[in-house]
Design a protein around this motif. Structure first.
Motif, PDB file in Angstrom:
ATOM      1  N   THR A   4       0.834  -1.212   0.000  1.00 54.71           N
ATOM      2  CA  THR A   4       0.000   0.000   0.000  1.00 54.71           C
ATOM      3  C   THR A   4       0.867   1.260   0.000  1.00 54.71           C
ATOM      4  O   THR A   4       0.503   2.251  -0.623  1.00 54.71           O
ATOM      5  CB  THR A   4      -0.933   0.019   1.214  1.00 54.71           C
ATOM      6  OG1 THR A   4      -0.156  -0.080   2.404  1.00 54.71           O
ATOM      7  CG2 THR A   4      -1.940  -1.110   1.142  1.00 54.71           C
ATOM      8  N   PHE A   5       1.996   1.202   0.691  1.00 53.08           N
ATOM      9  CA  PHE A   5       2.893   2.358   0.711  1.00 53.08           C
ATOM     10  C   PHE A   5       3.474   2.614  -0.676  1.00 53.08           C
ATOM     11  O   PHE A   5       3.517   3.749  -1.146  1.00 53.08           O
ATOM     12  CB  PHE A   5       4.008   2.128   1.745  1.00 53.08           C
ATOM     13  CG  PHE A   5       4.969   3.263   1.846  1.00 53.08           C
ATOM     14  CD1 PHE A   5       4.577   4.474   2.395  1.00 53.08           C
ATOM     15  CD2 PHE A   5       6.264   3.138   1.375  1.00 53.08           C
ATOM     16  CE1 PHE A   5       5.455   5.529   2.493  1.00 53.08           C
ATOM     17  CE2 PHE A   5       7.158   4.186   1.461  1.00 53.08           C
ATOM     18  CZ  PHE A   5       6.749   5.388   2.029  1.00 53.08           C
ATOM     19  N   VAL A   6       3.892   1.561  -1.344  1.00 54.12           N
ATOM     20  CA  VAL A   6       4.445   1.678  -2.688  1.00 54.12           C
ATOM     21  C   VAL A   6       3.380   2.170  -3.662  1.00 54.12           C
ATOM     22  O   VAL A   6       3.629   3.041  -4.504  1.00 54.12           O
ATOM     23  CB  VAL A   6       5.053   0.334  -3.159  1.00 54.12           C
ATOM     24  CG1 VAL A   6       5.468   0.393  -4.611  1.00 54.12           C
ATOM     25  CG2 VAL A   6       6.231  -0.041  -2.275  1.00 54.12           C
ATOM     26  N   SER A   7       2.173   1.640  -3.554  1.00 49.85           N
ATOM     27  CA  SER A   7       1.095   2.089  -4.449  1.00 49.85           C
ATOM     28  C   SER A   7       0.717   3.536  -4.164  1.00 49.85           C
ATOM     29  O   SER A   7       0.364   4.277  -5.091  1.00 49.85           O
ATOM     30  CB  SER A   7      -0.117   1.165  -4.327  1.00 49.85           C
ATOM     31  OG  SER A   7      -0.678   1.263  -3.039  1.00 49.85           O
ATOM     32  N   LEU A   8       0.794   3.971  -2.919  1.00 49.88           N
ATOM     33  CA  LEU A   8       0.519   5.363  -2.579  1.00 49.88           C
ATOM     34  C   LEU A   8       1.566   6.288  -3.194  1.00 49.88           C
ATOM     35  O   LEU A   8       1.225   7.325  -3.775  1.00 49.88           O
ATOM     36  CB  LEU A   8       0.496   5.544  -1.053  1.00 49.88           C
ATOM     37  CG  LEU A   8       0.263   6.956  -0.545  1.00 49.88           C
ATOM     38  CD1 LEU A   8      -1.148   7.411  -0.902  1.00 49.88           C
ATOM     39  CD2 LEU A   8       0.487   7.019   0.942  1.00 49.88           C
ATOM     40  N   ILE A   9       2.822   5.890  -3.105  1.00 45.20           N
ATOM     41  CA  ILE A   9       3.892   6.683  -3.708  1.00 45.20           C
ATOM     42  C   ILE A   9       3.731   6.716  -5.221  1.00 45.20           C
ATOM     43  O   ILE A   9       3.852   7.771  -5.844  1.00 45.20           O
ATOM     44  CB  ILE A   9       5.276   6.134  -3.304  1.00 45.20           C
ATOM     45  CG1 ILE A   9       5.529   6.413  -1.833  1.00 45.20           C
ATOM     46  CG2 ILE A   9       6.376   6.744  -4.153  1.00 45.20           C
ATOM     47  CD1 ILE A   9       6.800   5.833  -1.303  1.00 45.20           C
ATOM     48  N   TYR A  10       3.423   5.582  -5.815  1.00 44.18           N
ATOM     49  CA  TYR A  10       3.256   5.526  -7.270  1.00 44.18           C
ATOM     50  C   TYR A  10       2.081   6.381  -7.719  1.00 44.18           C
ATOM     51  O   TYR A  10       2.172   7.097  -8.718  1.00 44.18           O
ATOM     52  CB  TYR A  10       3.077   4.085  -7.733  1.00 44.18           C
ATOM     53  CG  TYR A  10       2.873   3.973  -9.224  1.00 44.18           C
ATOM     54  CD1 TYR A  10       3.930   4.189 -10.099  1.00 44.18           C
ATOM     55  CD2 TYR A  10       1.616   3.692  -9.759  1.00 44.18           C
ATOM     56  CE1 TYR A  10       3.757   4.114 -11.463  1.00 44.18           C
ATOM     57  CE2 TYR A  10       1.433   3.617 -11.127  1.00 44.18           C
ATOM     58  CZ  TYR A  10       2.506   3.830 -11.973  1.00 44.18           C
ATOM     59  OH  TYR A  10       2.332   3.762 -13.316  1.00 44.18           O
ATOM     60  N   PHE A  13       3.069  10.021  -7.493  1.00 46.57           N
ATOM     61  CA  PHE A  13       4.002  10.325  -8.571  1.00 46.57           C
ATOM     62  C   PHE A  13       3.277  10.441  -9.902  1.00 46.57           C
ATOM     63  O   PHE A  13       3.518  11.354 -10.684  1.00 46.57           O
ATOM     64  CB  PHE A  13       5.087   9.245  -8.647  1.00 46.57           C
ATOM     65  CG  PHE A  13       6.024   9.403  -9.806  1.00 46.57           C
ATOM     66  CD1 PHE A  13       6.977  10.402  -9.795  1.00 46.57           C
ATOM     67  CD2 PHE A  13       5.937   8.565 -10.901  1.00 46.57           C
ATOM     68  CE1 PHE A  13       7.843  10.563 -10.866  1.00 46.57           C
ATOM     69  CE2 PHE A  13       6.796   8.720 -11.974  1.00 46.57           C
ATOM     70  CZ  PHE A  13       7.752   9.721 -11.952  1.00 46.57           C
ATOM     71  N   LEU A  14       2.362   9.525 -10.146  1.00 47.96           N
ATOM     72  CA  LEU A  14       1.578   9.552 -11.371  1.00 47.96           C
ATOM     73  C   LEU A  14       0.711  10.810 -11.437  1.00 47.96           C
ATOM     74  O   LEU A  14       0.597  11.444 -12.486  1.00 47.96           O
ATOM     75  CB  LEU A  14       0.715   8.298 -11.458  1.00 47.96           C
ATOM     76  CG  LEU A  14       0.119   7.952 -12.806  1.00 47.96           C
ATOM     77  CD1 LEU A  14       1.220   7.749 -13.834  1.00 47.96           C
ATOM     78  CD2 LEU A  14      -0.717   6.690 -12.698  1.00 47.96           C
ATOM     79  N   GLY A  15       0.131  11.193 -10.312  1.00 48.16           N
ATOM     80  CA  GLY A  15      -0.648  12.428 -10.254  1.00 48.16           C
ATOM     81  C   GLY A  15       0.209  13.648 -10.529  1.00 48.16           C
ATOM     82  O   GLY A  15      -0.218  14.584 -11.210  1.00 48.16           O
ATOM     83  N   PHE A  16       1.431  13.636 -10.004  1.00 52.41           N
ATOM     84  CA  PHE A  16       2.362  14.743 -10.258  1.00 52.41           C
ATOM     85  C   PHE A  16       2.691  14.838 -11.746  1.00 52.41           C
ATOM     86  O   PHE A  16       2.681  15.923 -12.323  1.00 52.41           O
ATOM     87  CB  PHE A  16       3.641  14.550  -9.438  1.00 52.41           C
ATOM     88  CG  PHE A  16       4.690  15.570  -9.717  1.00 52.41           C
ATOM     89  CD1 PHE A  16       4.549  16.868  -9.270  1.00 52.41           C
ATOM     90  CD2 PHE A  16       5.821  15.236 -10.443  1.00 52.41           C
ATOM     91  CE1 PHE A  16       5.514  17.819  -9.534  1.00 52.41           C
ATOM     92  CE2 PHE A  16       6.789  16.182 -10.710  1.00 52.41           C
ATOM     93  CZ  PHE A  16       6.639  17.475 -10.252  1.00 52.41           C
ATOM     94  N   ILE A  17       2.946  13.692 -12.368  1.00 59.19           N
ATOM     95  CA  ILE A  17       3.293  13.672 -13.793  1.00 59.19           C
ATOM     96  C   ILE A  17       2.105  14.098 -14.653  1.00 59.19           C
ATOM     97  O   ILE A  17       2.251  14.886 -15.573  1.00 59.19           O
ATOM     98  CB  ILE A  17       3.779  12.258 -14.214  1.00 59.19           C
ATOM     99  CG1 ILE A  17       5.076  11.890 -13.501  1.00 59.19           C
ATOM    100  CG2 ILE A  17       3.941  12.158 -15.715  1.00 59.19           C
ATOM    101  CD1 ILE A  17       6.259  12.707 -13.913  1.00 59.19           C
ATOM    102  N   GLN A  18       0.919  13.603 -14.338  1.00 58.78           N
ATOM    103  CA  GLN A  18      -0.238  13.854 -15.194  1.00 58.78           C
ATOM    104  C   GLN A  18      -0.903  15.203 -14.929  1.00 58.78           C
ATOM    105  O   GLN A  18      -1.467  15.795 -15.838  1.00 58.78           O
ATOM    106  CB  GLN A  18      -1.271  12.740 -15.011  1.00 58.78           C
ATOM    107  CG  GLN A  18      -0.802  11.414 -15.554  1.00 58.78           C
ATOM    108  CD  GLN A  18      -1.802  10.309 -15.281  1.00 58.78           C
ATOM    109  OE1 GLN A  18      -2.687  10.442 -14.436  1.00 58.78           O
ATOM    110  NE2 GLN A  18      -1.661   9.201 -15.994  1.00 58.78           N
ATOM    111  N   ARG A  19      -0.877  15.687 -13.696  1.00 58.54           N
ATOM    112  CA  ARG A  19      -1.627  16.877 -13.349  1.00 58.54           C
ATOM    113  C   ARG A  19      -0.733  18.090 -13.111  1.00 58.54           C
ATOM    114  O   ARG A  19      -0.997  19.174 -13.640  1.00 58.54           O
ATOM    115  CB  ARG A  19      -2.461  16.572 -12.099  1.00 58.54           C
ATOM    116  CG  ARG A  19      -3.422  17.619 -11.690  1.00 58.54           C
ATOM    117  CD  ARG A  19      -4.193  17.215 -10.422  1.00 58.54           C
ATOM    118  NE  ARG A  19      -3.316  16.799  -9.340  1.00 58.54           N
ATOM    119  CZ  ARG A  19      -3.218  15.558  -8.869  1.00 58.54           C
ATOM    120  NH1 ARG A  19      -3.934  14.592  -9.384  1.00 58.54           N
ATOM    121  NH2 ARG A  19      -2.388  15.255  -7.888  1.00 58.54           N
TER     122      ARG A  19
END
Length: 120
Positions: A4-10, A13-19
């Motif tokens: 869950t920690f890894v998925s939260l970080i991912y 990160f994905l939100g940062f890249i896309q938004r």
């Protein structure tokens, strides 16, 4: 680490890249379009301090982009086979450029702060 920690970080990160990155690039593009840059070098010499403040971040951004592209060109032409053989002499140009740019960024930040708050 838990899954869950890894998925939260991912996901962040994905939100940062896309938004966030498109938003930052759009704001930078608007700033570059609205900046009133001088047309030639003699116009730069005639600028007052009040005219320098709005264009200083734009010029810093342009310079950072040029340096980044230059660094990519240099890095793509050099292949390092063994990282253990690298010495501090290898990165002298990068170190000089980074230190100078940090000085420029601090100077522009202090100059902006100086004119925005007269307490300095």
């Amino acid at each position: 680490m838990s899954f869950t920690f890894v998925s939260l970080i991912y996901s962040s990160f994905l939100g940062f890249i896309q938004r966030d990155i498109p938003s930052i690039l759009q704001s930078s593009a608007k700033a570059l379009q609205s900046a009133k840059l001088p047309q030639n070098l003699s116009d730069f010499q005639k600028l007052t301090v009040r005219e320098w403040i709005p264009i200083a971040p734009v010029l810093t951004c342009i310079f950072a982009i040029i340096i980044s592209l230059f660094q990519l060109l240099i890095k793509s032409n050099t292949i390092v086979h063994d990282t253990n053989k690298l010495s501090h002499k290898t990165f002298w140009l990068t170190r000089v450029v980074l230190i100078r740019m940090m000085g420029l960024i601090y100077f522009v930040a202090f100059l902006t702060s100086c004119f925005q708050s007269r307490a300095l």
